[in-house]
Design an enzyme around this catalytic site. Structure first.
Site, short mmCIF file in Angstrom:
data_model
loop_
_atom_site.label_atom_id
_atom_site.label_comp_id
_atom_site.label_asym_id
_atom_site.label_seq_id
_atom_site.Cartn_x
_atom_site.Cartn_y
_atom_site.Cartn_z
N TYR A 1 -12.21 -4.10 -3.24
CA TYR A 1 -12.12 -4.10 -4.69
C TYR A 1 -13.35 -4.75 -5.32
O TYR A 1 -13.47 -5.96 -5.40
CB TYR A 1 -10.86 -4.83 -5.15
CG TYR A 1 -9.57 -4.29 -4.60
CD1 TYR A 1 -9.45 -2.97 -4.17
CD2 TYR A 1 -8.44 -5.10 -4.47
CE1 TYR A 1 -8.26 -2.47 -3.65
CE2 TYR A 1 -7.24 -4.61 -3.98
CZ TYR A 1 -7.16 -3.30 -3.55
OH TYR A 1 -5.98 -2.82 -3.03
N HIS B 1 -6.11 -2.30 6.01
CA HIS B 1 -6.33 -1.56 4.78
C HIS B 1 -6.73 -0.11 5.06
O HIS B 1 -7.83 0.16 5.55
CB HIS B 1 -7.42 -2.24 3.95
CG HIS B 1 -7.45 -1.83 2.51
ND1 HIS B 1 -8.42 -2.25 1.63
CD2 HIS B 1 -6.61 -1.03 1.79
CE1 HIS B 1 -8.17 -1.74 0.44
NE2 HIS B 1 -7.10 -0.99 0.51
#
Length: 329
Positions: free
Chosen positions: A56, A141
């Site tokens: 992010y 992830h």
């Protein structure tokens, strides 16, 4: 926020958690002060669980989140981050990272790495960016294209970190159901962060994943409950899973909205609460980017929703009869 234990672990999350992708300048930039104001508002509103990732904003989300949390009592909050993408300097990088969704300089590059060494290096780097001595939950992830390495190398490394007490709970975060089902069956993960696959528009998780998670007592945190905006505001944000919604999906969302409005309930309130009807679902993760969105998320999550609303959605053919829904509240 109500605190819920994650599966068989001693780690907890809030029933409503803060998704920090926007802190990494998701799609549009924001200042450090705007990010800090959002996090202050989240704390005041009762958020105590926060989810971030190196992905992010090329680490910007972790840095901003850590800066806001470092002065808070550590025992009062939980933080989850993710492994699988190492960040490396890109000295020749030019432009921005908008191709990956983030309005930040492209001065780093992501390198997929689900090796045991990669897991430890990623976690160490995350702790440095966060400025914390530990995180509570670590997710693998998006290992979609790295399933074998994630299962054979990354998962055992996370299991060892959990056994050593370095992290409290481990899991996998994805937006598909097949591989998370495999993790639930074949490993001892505590939690799965599942994005967009158990919503008012997509209940694909019901076929195998959620029954298996319930059987194994694996906690499920659902993200993407608005499917990128369509279930939050279909008239003004006709986006579905980060792309334009099809005409069929848009019409379905508008029909959902119509039924909700007859009961005086915003569609986004029903969408946020719907996943909690399944016994395997522990909590909801919402992405927010401003104090106003914080206040709205809390208000809608706690809004009274009559049981008749769910029945009307069934009668309208918008929910199958056997889909579990929250009790009227």
């Amino acid at each position: 926020m109500k605190q819920i234990q994650l599966g068989r672990s001693s780690t907890w999350v809030g029933e409503l958690s803060f998704g920090a992708a926007a802190l990494g300048n998701l799609f549009v930039p924001q200042t450090d002060q705007e990010a800090a104001d959002t996090l202050d508002a989240a704390w005041e509103a009762g958020f105590r669980s926060f989810d971030t990732a190196p992905h992010y904003g090329l680490g910007l989300s972790e840095r901003r989140l850590g800066a806001a949390l470092r002065g808070r009592p550590r025992e009062q909050f939980t933080v989850s981050t993710k492994v699988g993408r190492l960040l490396e300097p890109a000295p020749d990088g030019v432009g921005d990272d908008l191709a990956n969704g983030f309005a930040v300089p492209a001065d780093q590059r992501r390198v997929w790495d689900f090796s045991a060494d990669g897991v430890r290096r990623s976690l160490e780097a995350s702790l440095t960016r966060l400025g914390l001595d530990r995180v509570d939950i670590v997710y693998l992830h998006d290992p979609d294209d790295h399933a074998d390495q994630a299962l054979e190398q990354a998962y055992p490394a996370l299991e060892q970190l959990r056994d050593e007490g370095v992290v409290g709970a481990i899991g996998v975060g994805m937006n598909q159901t097949a591989l998370p089902t495999r993790f639930v069956r074949d490993t001892d993960v505590d939690v799965v962060l599942l994005a967009g696959r158990y919503t008012l528009l997509d209940q694909s998780a019901l076929s195998e994943f959620l029954p298996e998670a319930e059987h194994r007592r694996t906690a499920v945190v659902t993200g993407g409950v608005f499917n990128s905006g369509l279930l939050a505001d279909p008239r003004n944000c006709p986006s579905y899973d980060y792309g334009p919604a099809s005409a069929e999906l848009l019409q379905r969302a508008l029909r959902l909205e119509e039924v909700c409005e007859r009961h005086g309930v915003p569609l986004r309130a029903a969408a946020a609460r719907f996943p909690l009807g399944h016994p395997a679902v522990t909590g909801i993760l919402v992405g927010v980017r401003s104090p106003d969105q914080i206040l709205d998320a809390v208000e809608q999550f706690h809004r009274s929703i009559p049981g008749a609303l769910w029945e009307d959605l069934r009668s309208a053919g918008l929910l199958d009869a056997d889909i579990p829904t929250p009790e009227g509240s």
